[in-house]
Design a protein around this motif. Structure first.
Motif, PDB file in Angstrom:
ATOM      1  N   HIS A   1      65.762  -8.639  55.536  1.00 45.40           N
ATOM      2  CA  HIS A   1      64.875  -7.637  56.117  1.00 45.40           C
ATOM      3  C   HIS A   1      63.954  -7.072  55.039  1.00 45.40           C
ATOM      4  CE1 HIS A   1      63.603  -4.007  58.288  1.00 45.40           C
ATOM      5  NE2 HIS A   1      64.005  -4.623  59.392  1.00 45.40           N
TER       6      HIS A   1
ATOM      7  N   THR B   1      65.407  -4.215  53.194  1.00 42.30           N
ATOM      8  CA  THR B   1      66.593  -4.519  52.386  1.00 42.30           C
ATOM      9  C   THR B   1      66.215  -5.077  51.023  1.00 42.30           C
ATOM     10  OG1 THR B   1      67.880  -4.965  54.389  1.00 42.30           O
ATOM     11  CG2 THR B   1      68.738  -5.852  52.319  1.00 42.30           C
ATOM     12  N   ASP B   2      65.184  -5.925  50.994  1.00 46.60           N
ATOM     13  CA  ASP B   2      64.760  -6.548  49.737  1.00 46.60           C
ATOM     14  C   ASP B   2      63.236  -6.591  49.680  1.00 46.60           C
ATOM     15  OD1 ASP B   2      64.471  -7.969  47.407  1.00 46.60           O
ATOM     16  OD2 ASP B   2      65.735  -9.654  48.000  1.00 46.60           O
TER      17      ASP B   2
ATOM     18  N   GLU C   1      68.961 -15.362  52.114  1.00 44.81           N
ATOM     19  CA  GLU C   1      68.795 -13.907  52.098  1.00 44.81           C
ATOM     20  C   GLU C   1      68.257 -13.459  50.743  1.00 44.81           C
ATOM     21  OE1 GLU C   1      71.738 -11.295  53.517  1.00 44.81           O
ATOM     22  OE2 GLU C   1      71.365 -11.880  55.599  1.00 44.81           O
TER      23      GLU C   1
END
Length: 211
Positions: free
Chosen positions: A8, A11-12, A198
């Protein structure tokens, strides 16, 4: 390069800020196993910013190896119209000849580029259905073992891609050279299963830090 980025933007954010620009890379974005049931404003902002800066993106759609009804798949394809993607990355694509008709119908619904990911060698008819077909997806150990088998031809289809994860950092150069010898497109990453997409591979993070 095909670069699945299944993290997301909140998130990063560093990964999203350092994606490769230009025609040499397609970044695959995935809100929630597809575009999701509703617009995600974080993805709206992030994809708009990347599109403006020249990042090419594909939207993720899962075919469930042919088990998903056409209507569900069509809804996902339409759902990606709310984001500035230039086509669709179909994951979990069937690989047998009997499923060619199903995949052909699905592909016809796409306006833009198409990438198919059966993750393995598939019936020859699939090559003509897409711009790129991922004929390998798996860990580095399996990739080395597969291409050590002399029964596997030296060079894959002209539009084939290989996605190789879990590559030891010290062997990323070797892995990249092997991929380029075997296929025209793909990715090698040191990130590992079960979540190899991810984030960015170390090689891309290092390149971004050097800029």
């Amino acid at each position: 390069m095909l670069l699945p980025l299944y993290v997301h933007p909140l998130t990063d954010p560093e990964a999203w800020d350092n994606l490769p620009r230009g025609a040499a890379c397609w970044t695959i974005v995935n809100v929630h196993n597809g575009p999701g049931a509703a617009r995600d404003e974080a993805y709206t902002a992030a994809t708009a910013r990347l599109h403006a800066s020249g990042v090419r993106m594909l939207g993720y759609v899962d075919l469930g190896y042919g088990s998903r009804p056409n209507g569900e798949v069509w809804c996902d394809i339409v759902g990606w119209s709310q984001y500035p993607v230039g086509g669709i990355f179909f994951d979990q694509v069937p690989s047998d000849a009997a499923s060619l008709a199903y995949v052909t119908q699905v592909v016809r619904a796409v306006r833009g580029s198409v990438v198919l990911n059966p993750g393995t060698r598939c019936a020859s008819g699939y090559a003509a259905l897409a711009d790129v077909v991922c004929t390998f997806e798996g860990p580095w150990e399996s990739y080395v073992a597969l291409y050590g088998d002399k029964s596997v031809q030296e060079r894959d289809w002209a539009n084939a891609a290989h996605l190789v994860y879990g590559v030891p950092t010290a062997r990323l150069g070797e892995a990249t050279a092997l991929l380029l010898k075997r296929a025209g497109h793909g990715l090698v990453t040191d990130l590992t299963a079960p979540l190899p997409y991810e984030g960015l591979p170390t090689s891309l993070r290092t390149r971004a830090a050097a800029r």
